[in-house]
Design an enzyme around this catalytic site. Sequence first.
Site, PDB file in Angstrom:
ATOM      1  CG  HIS A 186      67.114  49.914  56.938  1.00  0.00           C
ATOM      2  ND1 HIS A 186      66.102  50.507  56.225  1.00  0.00           N
ATOM      3  CD2 HIS A 186      68.255  50.253  56.313  1.00  0.00           C
ATOM      4  CE1 HIS A 186      66.620  51.172  55.214  1.00  0.00           C
ATOM      5  NE2 HIS A 186      67.924  51.048  55.242  1.00  0.00           N
ATOM      6  CG  ASP A 187      70.658  52.216  57.322  1.00  0.00           C
ATOM      7  OD1 ASP A 187      71.228  51.208  57.802  1.00  0.00           O
ATOM      8  OD2 ASP A 187      70.627  52.480  56.110  1.00  0.00           O
TER       9      ASP A 187
ATOM     10  CE  LYS B 281      73.968  53.776  57.080  1.00  0.00           C
ATOM     11  NZ  LYS B 281      73.610  54.060  55.679  1.00  0.00           N
TER      12      LYS B 281
ATOM     13  CG  HIS C 127      74.577  50.943  60.742  1.00  0.00           C
ATOM     14  ND1 HIS C 127      75.561  50.370  59.976  1.00  0.00           N
ATOM     15  CD2 HIS C 127      73.404  50.615  60.136  1.00  0.00           C
ATOM     16  CE1 HIS C 127      75.017  49.730  58.951  1.00  0.00           C
ATOM     17  NE2 HIS C 127      73.708  49.858  59.027  1.00  0.00           N
TER      18      HIS C 127
ATOM     19  CG  HIS D 261      69.855  46.393  57.754  1.00  0.00           C
ATOM     20  ND1 HIS D 261      69.978  46.848  59.045  1.00  0.00           N
ATOM     21  CD2 HIS D 261      70.586  47.241  56.997  1.00  0.00           C
ATOM     22  CE1 HIS D 261      70.751  47.928  59.060  1.00  0.00           C
ATOM     23  NE2 HIS D 261      71.143  48.188  57.822  1.00  0.00           N
ATOM     24  CG  HIS D 262      74.203  45.713  56.925  1.00  0.00           C
ATOM     25  ND1 HIS D 262      74.236  45.998  55.571  1.00  0.00           N
ATOM     26  CD2 HIS D 262      73.864  46.876  57.538  1.00  0.00           C
ATOM     27  CE1 HIS D 262      73.963  47.276  55.373  1.00  0.00           C
ATOM     28  NE2 HIS D 262      73.723  47.839  56.560  1.00  0.00           N
TER      29      HIS D 262
ATOM     30  CG  ASP E  66      69.678  48.763  52.902  1.00  0.00           C
ATOM     31  OD1 ASP E  66      69.412  49.928  52.560  1.00  0.00           O
ATOM     32  OD2 ASP E  66      70.666  48.449  53.588  1.00  0.00           O
TER      33      ASP E  66
HETATM   34  P1  C2E Z   1      74.659  52.076  51.932  1.00  0.00           P
HETATM   35  O1  C2E Z   1      75.454  52.967  51.092  1.00  0.00           O
HETATM   36  O2  C2E Z   1      73.239  52.423  52.017  1.00  0.00           O
HETATM   37  O3  C2E Z   1      74.759  50.619  51.376  1.00  0.00           O
HETATM   38  C1  C2E Z   1      73.967  49.583  51.852  1.00  0.00           C
HETATM   39  C2  C2E Z   1      74.470  48.288  51.386  1.00  0.00           C
HETATM   40  O4  C2E Z   1      74.358  48.233  49.968  1.00  0.00           O
HETATM   41  C3  C2E Z   1      75.943  48.044  51.662  1.00  0.00           C
HETATM   42  O5  C2E Z   1      76.124  47.531  52.955  1.00  0.00           O
HETATM   43  C4  C2E Z   1      76.268  47.025  50.592  1.00  0.00           C
HETATM   44  O6  C2E Z   1      75.806  45.748  50.965  1.00  0.00           O
HETATM   45  C5  C2E Z   1      75.434  47.500  49.421  1.00  0.00           C
HETATM   46  N1  C2E Z   1      76.248  48.389  48.562  1.00  0.00           N
HETATM   47  C6  C2E Z   1      76.202  49.723  48.520  1.00  0.00           C
HETATM   48  N2  C2E Z   1      77.079  50.196  47.589  1.00  0.00           N
HETATM   49  C7  C2E Z   1      77.688  49.144  47.065  1.00  0.00           C
HETATM   50  C8  C2E Z   1      78.673  48.971  46.032  1.00  0.00           C
HETATM   51  O7  C2E Z   1      79.172  49.933  45.442  1.00  0.00           O
HETATM   52  N3  C2E Z   1      79.035  47.696  45.730  1.00  0.00           N
HETATM   53  C9  C2E Z   1      78.491  46.624  46.359  1.00  0.00           C
HETATM   54  N4  C2E Z   1      78.901  45.404  46.012  1.00  0.00           N
HETATM   55  N5  C2E Z   1      77.541  46.743  47.336  1.00  0.00           N
HETATM   56  C10 C2E Z   1      77.163  47.979  47.680  1.00  0.00           C
HETATM   57  P2  C2E Z   1      77.555  47.685  53.648  1.00  0.00           P
HETATM   58  O8  C2E Z   1      78.627  47.378  52.692  1.00  0.00           O
HETATM   59  O9  C2E Z   1      77.490  46.886  54.897  1.00  0.00           O
HETATM   60  O10 C2E Z   1      77.662  49.190  53.997  1.00  0.00           O
HETATM   61  C11 C2E Z   1      76.877  49.733  55.005  1.00  0.00           C
HETATM   62  C12 C2E Z   1      76.926  51.209  54.951  1.00  0.00           C
HETATM   63  O11 C2E Z   1      78.266  51.632  55.209  1.00  0.00           O
HETATM   64  C13 C2E Z   1      76.612  51.826  53.614  1.00  0.00           C
HETATM   65  O12 C2E Z   1      75.224  52.027  53.412  1.00  0.00           O
HETATM   66  C14 C2E Z   1      77.313  53.160  53.719  1.00  0.00           C
HETATM   67  O13 C2E Z   1      76.573  54.066  54.505  1.00  0.00           O
HETATM   68  C15 C2E Z   1      78.560  52.791  54.462  1.00  0.00           C
HETATM   69  N6  C2E Z   1      79.656  52.516  53.530  1.00  0.00           N
HETATM   70  C16 C2E Z   1      80.027  51.326  53.037  1.00  0.00           C
HETATM   71  N7  C2E Z   1      81.118  51.453  52.242  1.00  0.00           N
HETATM   72  C17 C2E Z   1      81.453  52.771  52.251  1.00  0.00           C
HETATM   73  C18 C2E Z   1      82.519  53.535  51.635  1.00  0.00           C
HETATM   74  O14 C2E Z   1      83.370  53.031  50.920  1.00  0.00           O
HETATM   75  N8  C2E Z   1      82.514  54.876  51.874  1.00  0.00           N
HETATM   76  C19 C2E Z   1      81.575  55.469  52.675  1.00  0.00           C
HETATM   77  N9  C2E Z   1      81.638  56.777  52.868  1.00  0.00           N
HETATM   78  N10 C2E Z   1      80.578  54.781  53.275  1.00  0.00           N
HETATM   79  C20 C2E Z   1      80.535  53.449  53.063  1.00  0.00           C
HETATM   80  C1  SIN Z   2      73.119  50.385  55.527  1.00  0.00           C
HETATM   81  O1  SIN Z   2      72.219  49.586  55.552  1.00  0.00           O
HETATM   82  O2  SIN Z   2      73.994  50.554  56.365  1.00  0.00           O
HETATM   83  C2  SIN Z   2      73.030  51.262  54.430  1.00  0.00           C
HETATM   84  C3  SIN Z   2      71.595  51.272  54.254  1.00  0.00           C
HETATM   85  C4  SIN Z   2      71.159  52.351  53.387  1.00  0.00           C
HETATM   86  O3  SIN Z   2      71.057  52.100  52.186  1.00  0.00           O
HETATM   87  O4  SIN Z   2      70.833  53.425  53.886  1.00  0.00           O
HETATM   88 FE    FE Z   3      69.489  51.537  54.041  1.00  0.00          FE
HETATM   89 FE    FE Z   4      72.499  49.569  57.153  1.00  0.00          FE
END
Ligand code: C2E
Ligand code: SIN
Ligand code: FE
Ligand code: FE
Length: 383
Positions: free
Chosen positions: A238-239, A242, A267, A293-294, A322
């Site tokens: 799914h990712d 990235k 991504h 997936h988003h 995810d």
């Molecule tokens: P990820 O960290 O694997 O997170 C995947 C999804 O999990 C996020 O998609 C979001 O829907 C949910 N999620 C993760 N952490 C949180 C959280 O603390 N609170 C809430 N409410 N939901 C959360 P999303 O938001 O579309 O983000 C996609 C990807 O973008 C993330 O994958 C991460 O790689 C990056 N990302 C998002 N926000 C940040 C950030 O503030 N800092 C950094 N460095 N990366 C970020």
């Molecule tokens: C994302 O879907 O962009 C974050 C997915 C992950 O948890 O690796």
């Molecule tokens: Fe993921």
């Molecule tokens: Fe993703």
Amino acid sequence: MHDSAHDSHSFKLDLSPEQMLKVIFEYTAKIAIEKKLESVLILMANMGREMVVADRCTVWLIDAAHAELFTVVAHGIKEIRIPYGSGLVGAAISSGLPIFIDDAYEDARHNPESDKKTGYRTKSIMTIPFRNNQGEVMGAYQAINKLTQAQTFSTQDMEYLTLAASYSGKSLESIMLHQEIIETQKEIILAMGKIGEGRSKETGNHVKRVAQYSYILAIGLGMSEWEAEMLRSASPMHDIGKVAIPDSVLNKPGKLTEEEFEQMKQHADIGYEFLRNSKRQLLQAAAIVAWQHHEKWDGSGYPRGLMGEDIHLYGRITALADVFDALGSSRVYKPAWKLDRILELIEAERGRHFDPMVVDVFFKELPSILEVRDREADIPEME
Ligand code: C2E
Ligand code: SIN
Ligand code: FE
Ligand code: FE
Ligand code: SIN
């Protein structure tokens, strides 16, 4: 020694030519549509047993990598494995020649241990090696205890079993090749998924857990075993998109700026572009997952803002899998959440971020989901 199985009234007759044809037609039809190696081994063993009127029949295969012979017994979950050269099967396979024995107990190559344990009396044995398309021995048929009055196997039996064996060699080889390709595909996909994961320094087993959660949710939603398996294999990618996101954004320790998040969101499209042109069903499923997936049930997700059932079920399933896993894992930008808080969020997002139906199955299947979570937990890295 009295053995009721051998009372004269219970002796069977050899098959008539018509019966023989019927057995062959019935089994080859079944074998032709079967793709699982274990099932084919069992069907072939049963075919052999019926053809030569034996009490038992086993199909043995060589596992060259481990210098072993293995088989599966009907309805057995477990494989049986023995060292390559051992027993009568081993002798037949290493010599490439059939072996006939009228009384196993008078032959030193027979290992009587298992009879001692089970109380079964092995008497007549016929072991016939079979070959692959290149003419190399790849396994053997072993029929045990002839059930006709003669109680011993004949040259006629050998001809029949040789026929079954020549067919087995070819079918089994193509199935093993097929399995090899499938397993290779799965490993490549998992490896690709880990590249996406590794670049973003996400915790080790994330893609594996998302795969298992997706499978559990798919089955709970009534998807067929076959399709759920496919989703399980596809979801680790799914990712994959990235890999194209710059390190400075991907591994930024803090919160992303709006601009950086816009970059991050790409991504999903990038992953789709990687995968969309493949004709392989598995990669098409992976393309859908990478793309969708988003997306969110209420239409507020990305990249396209799809709503409700316009989002493919694969996308709705992996979205929940995810996020559930991302929240429970620590990221460079956030610590792992406690389970209670995660479950609260999922409940609150029912009908908003997530498909209500998928959320309901999630809570119903929570015990098995938590089991996966524990089993595939990340081991903290050394140093
Ligand atoms: P990820 O960290 O694997 O997170 C995947 C999804 O999990 C996020 O998609 C979001 O829907 C949910 N999620 C993760 N952490 C949180 C959280 O603390 N609170 C809430 N409410 N939901 C959360 P999303 O938001 O579309 O983000 C996609 C990807 O973008 C993330 O994958 C991460 O790689 C990056 N990302 C998002 N926000 C940040 C950030 O503030 N800092 C950094 N460095 N990366 C970020
Ligand atoms: C994302 O879907 O962009 C974050 C997915 C992950 O948890 O690796
Ligand atoms: Fe993921
Ligand atoms: Fe993703
Ligand atoms: C697969 O090999 O099917 C995906 C990985 C996993 O299920 O753990």
